[in-house]
Design a protein around this motif. Structure first.
Motif, mmCIF file in Angstrom:
data_model
loop_
_atom_site.group_PDB
_atom_site.id
_atom_site.type_symbol
_atom_site.label_atom_id
_atom_site.label_comp_id
_atom_site.label_asym_id
_atom_site.label_seq_id
_atom_site.Cartn_x
_atom_site.Cartn_y
_atom_site.Cartn_z
ATOM 1 N N ARG A 247 0.802 -1.086 0.062
ATOM 2 C CA ARG A 247 0.114 0.056 -0.125
ATOM 3 C C ARG A 247 1.021 1.197 -0.068
ATOM 4 N N ARG A 248 0.330 2.409 -0.573
ATOM 5 C CA ARG A 248 0.893 3.651 -0.620
ATOM 6 C C ARG A 248 0.244 4.717 -0.445
ATOM 7 N N PHE A 249 0.940 6.010 -0.214
ATOM 8 C CA PHE A 249 0.175 7.302 -0.475
ATOM 9 C C PHE A 249 1.409 8.280 -0.217
ATOM 10 N N TYR A 250 0.962 9.589 -0.714
ATOM 11 C CA TYR A 250 2.115 10.582 -1.001
ATOM 12 C C TYR A 250 1.447 11.646 -0.308
ATOM 13 N N PHE A 251 2.350 12.721 0.090
ATOM 14 C CA PHE A 251 1.949 13.778 0.565
ATOM 15 C C PHE A 251 3.353 14.920 0.194
ATOM 16 N N ASP A 252 2.768 16.034 0.183
ATOM 17 C CA ASP A 252 3.841 17.430 -0.209
ATOM 18 C C ASP A 252 3.933 18.342 1.097
ATOM 19 N N ASP A 253 5.259 18.502 1.188
ATOM 20 C CA ASP A 253 5.732 19.199 2.328
ATOM 21 C C ASP A 253 5.710 20.607 1.883
ATOM 22 N N HIS A 254 5.801 21.496 3.163
ATOM 23 C CA HIS A 254 5.916 22.795 2.987
ATOM 24 C C HIS A 254 6.752 23.597 2.089
ATOM 25 N N ASP A 255 7.894 22.611 1.414
ATOM 26 C CA ASP A 255 8.895 23.227 0.560
ATOM 27 C C ASP A 255 8.472 22.613 -1.038
ATOM 28 N N GLY A 256 7.404 21.977 -1.079
ATOM 29 C CA GLY A 256 6.896 21.303 -2.188
ATOM 30 C C GLY A 256 7.889 19.827 -2.543
ATOM 31 N N VAL A 257 8.101 19.456 -1.616
ATOM 32 C CA VAL A 257 9.014 17.999 -1.746
ATOM 33 C C VAL A 257 7.724 17.086 -1.725
ATOM 34 N N GLU A 258 7.624 15.994 -2.693
ATOM 35 C CA GLU A 258 6.583 15.139 -2.505
ATOM 36 C C GLU A 258 7.207 13.876 -1.952
ATOM 37 N N TRP A 259 6.726 13.243 -0.849
ATOM 38 C CA TRP A 259 7.061 11.964 -0.029
ATOM 39 C C TRP A 259 5.995 10.953 -0.444
ATOM 40 N N GLU A 260 6.533 9.809 -0.584
ATOM 41 C CA GLU A 260 5.881 8.638 -0.922
ATOM 42 C C GLU A 260 5.945 7.728 0.201
ATOM 43 N N VAL A 261 5.100 7.300 0.890
ATOM 44 C CA VAL A 261 4.788 6.537 2.150
ATOM 45 C C VAL A 261 4.417 5.100 1.672
ATOM 46 N N VAL A 262 5.462 3.951 1.840
ATOM 47 C CA VAL A 262 4.900 2.539 1.471
ATOM 48 C C VAL A 262 5.034 1.666 2.473
ATOM 49 N N SER A 263 3.962 0.476 2.431
ATOM 50 C CA SER A 263 4.149 -0.491 3.580
ATOM 51 C C SER A 263 4.075 -1.777 2.605
ATOM 52 N N TYR A 264 4.835 -2.659 2.832
ATOM 53 C CA TYR A 264 4.915 -4.158 2.262
ATOM 54 C C TYR A 264 4.155 -5.058 3.122
ATOM 55 N N ASN A 265 3.723 -4.669 4.520
ATOM 56 C CA ASN A 265 3.231 -5.423 5.161
ATOM 57 C C ASN A 265 1.791 -5.933 4.831
#
Length: 125
Positions: free
Chosen positions: A107-125
Protein backbone atom coordinates in the motif's frame (compact mmCIF):
# COMPACT_ATOMS: atom_id res chain seq x y z
CA UNK A 1 25.42 -5.19 -2.94
CA UNK A 2 24.94 -1.42 -2.84
CA UNK A 3 22.76 0.52 -0.41
CA UNK A 4 21.55 4.09 -0.71
CA UNK A 5 23.04 5.97 2.25
CA UNK A 6 21.49 9.42 1.83
CA UNK A 7 19.87 12.00 -0.40
CA UNK A 8 20.52 15.73 -0.10
CA UNK A 9 17.56 18.10 -0.52
CA UNK A 10 17.54 21.90 -0.42
CA UNK A 11 14.84 23.15 1.96
CA UNK A 12 13.87 26.50 3.43
CA UNK A 13 14.45 25.51 7.08
CA UNK A 14 16.47 22.36 7.87
CA UNK A 15 15.62 22.47 11.59
CA UNK A 16 11.88 22.66 10.97
CA UNK A 17 12.00 19.94 8.31
CA UNK A 18 14.10 17.71 10.59
CA UNK A 19 11.54 18.20 13.37
CA UNK A 20 8.55 17.05 11.32
CA UNK A 21 10.55 14.19 9.73
CA UNK A 22 11.39 13.02 13.24
CA UNK A 23 7.77 13.24 14.34
CA UNK A 24 6.38 11.47 11.26
CA UNK A 25 9.02 8.77 10.71
CA UNK A 26 10.54 8.51 14.21
CA UNK A 27 13.92 9.59 12.82
CA UNK A 28 16.63 11.41 14.73
CA UNK A 29 19.06 14.17 13.84
CA UNK A 30 22.36 12.41 13.19
CA UNK A 31 24.38 15.58 12.58
CA UNK A 32 23.73 19.28 12.14
CA UNK A 33 26.03 22.17 11.34
CA UNK A 34 27.56 24.65 8.95
CA UNK A 35 27.60 23.70 5.28
CA UNK A 36 29.06 24.92 2.01
CA UNK A 37 28.84 28.60 1.06
CA UNK A 38 27.74 29.65 4.55
CA UNK A 39 24.67 27.41 4.50
CA UNK A 40 23.32 25.04 7.12
CA UNK A 41 22.64 21.28 6.97
CA UNK A 42 20.85 18.75 9.17
CA UNK A 43 21.15 15.00 8.62
CA UNK A 44 18.00 13.20 9.81
CA UNK A 45 17.31 9.48 9.61
CA UNK A 46 18.27 6.23 11.31
CA UNK A 47 21.56 4.44 11.85
CA UNK A 48 21.85 3.24 8.24
CA UNK A 49 20.49 6.07 6.06
CA UNK A 50 19.40 9.69 6.20
CA UNK A 51 18.11 12.73 4.39
CA UNK A 52 20.52 15.67 4.31
CA UNK A 53 18.51 18.90 4.58
CA UNK A 54 20.48 21.84 3.21
CA UNK A 55 19.73 25.53 3.03
CA UNK A 56 22.07 28.06 1.43
CA UNK A 57 22.94 31.42 2.93
CA UNK A 58 20.64 33.28 0.53
CA UNK A 59 17.00 33.56 -0.45
CA UNK A 60 15.67 30.43 -2.13
CA UNK A 61 13.54 31.01 -5.22
CA UNK A 62 10.28 29.13 -5.65
CA UNK A 63 11.01 25.66 -7.04
CA UNK A 64 10.04 24.57 -10.52
CA UNK A 65 7.84 21.52 -10.99
CA UNK A 66 10.17 18.56 -10.37
CA UNK A 67 8.63 16.26 -12.97
CA UNK A 68 9.43 18.73 -15.77
CA UNK A 69 12.82 19.93 -14.51
CA UNK A 70 15.87 18.04 -15.66
CA UNK A 71 17.49 16.39 -12.62
CA UNK A 72 14.48 17.38 -10.52
CA UNK A 73 13.71 15.37 -7.39
CA UNK A 74 10.35 13.75 -8.12
CA UNK A 75 9.72 12.22 -4.71
CA UNK A 76 11.38 10.49 -1.76
CA UNK A 77 10.05 7.03 -0.90
CA UNK A 78 10.02 5.78 2.68
CA UNK A 79 9.00 2.27 3.71
CA UNK A 80 7.15 1.86 7.00
CA UNK A 81 5.70 -1.01 9.00
CA UNK A 82 2.41 0.68 10.00
CA UNK A 83 1.18 2.88 7.15
CA UNK A 84 -2.02 3.87 8.96
CA UNK A 85 -0.10 5.17 12.00
CA UNK A 86 2.27 7.11 9.77
CA UNK A 87 -0.62 8.62 7.82
CA UNK A 88 -2.09 9.83 11.12
CA UNK A 89 1.25 11.46 11.98
CA UNK A 90 1.48 13.01 8.50
CA UNK A 91 -1.92 14.64 9.05
CA UNK A 92 -0.91 15.76 12.57
CA UNK A 93 2.16 17.45 11.04
CA UNK A 94 -0.21 19.49 8.84
CA UNK A 95 0.22 17.68 5.53
CA UNK A 96 -2.50 16.26 3.29
CA UNK A 97 -2.10 12.66 2.11
CA UNK A 98 -3.14 11.97 -1.48
CA UNK A 99 -2.88 9.38 -4.25
CA UNK A 100 -3.55 6.38 -2.04
CA UNK A 101 -3.01 3.05 -3.72
CA UNK A 102 -3.18 -0.61 -2.86
CA UNK A 103 -1.04 -2.59 -5.23
CA UNK A 104 0.84 -5.82 -5.25
CA UNK A 105 2.82 -6.15 -3.01
CA UNK A 106 1.77 -3.29 -0.72
CA UNK A 107 0.00 0.00 0.00
CA UNK A 108 1.12 3.58 -0.54
CA UNK A 109 0.19 7.24 -0.31
CA UNK A 110 1.94 10.52 -1.07
CA UNK A 111 2.07 13.95 0.56
CA UNK A 112 3.77 17.26 -0.27
CA UNK A 113 5.70 19.13 2.40
CA UNK A 114 5.87 22.90 2.89
CA UNK A 115 8.86 23.14 0.49
CA UNK A 116 7.06 21.28 -2.29
CA UNK A 117 8.98 18.02 -1.79
CA UNK A 118 6.74 15.05 -2.52
CA UNK A 119 7.08 12.08 -0.14
CA UNK A 120 5.82 8.56 -0.90
CA UNK A 121 5.02 6.34 2.09
CA UNK A 122 4.95 2.60 1.33
CA UNK A 123 4.17 -0.47 3.40
CA UNK A 124 4.83 -4.01 2.21
CA UNK A 125 3.14 -5.58 5.26
Amino acid sequence: MANLEHVNVTVSDPKATAAWLGAVFDWKIRWEGDAMSGGHTAHVGDDSSYVALYTPNRVINDPQHSYTTRAGLNHVGVTVDDIDAVETRVKAAGFTPHNHGDYEPGRRFYFDDHDGVEWEVVSYN
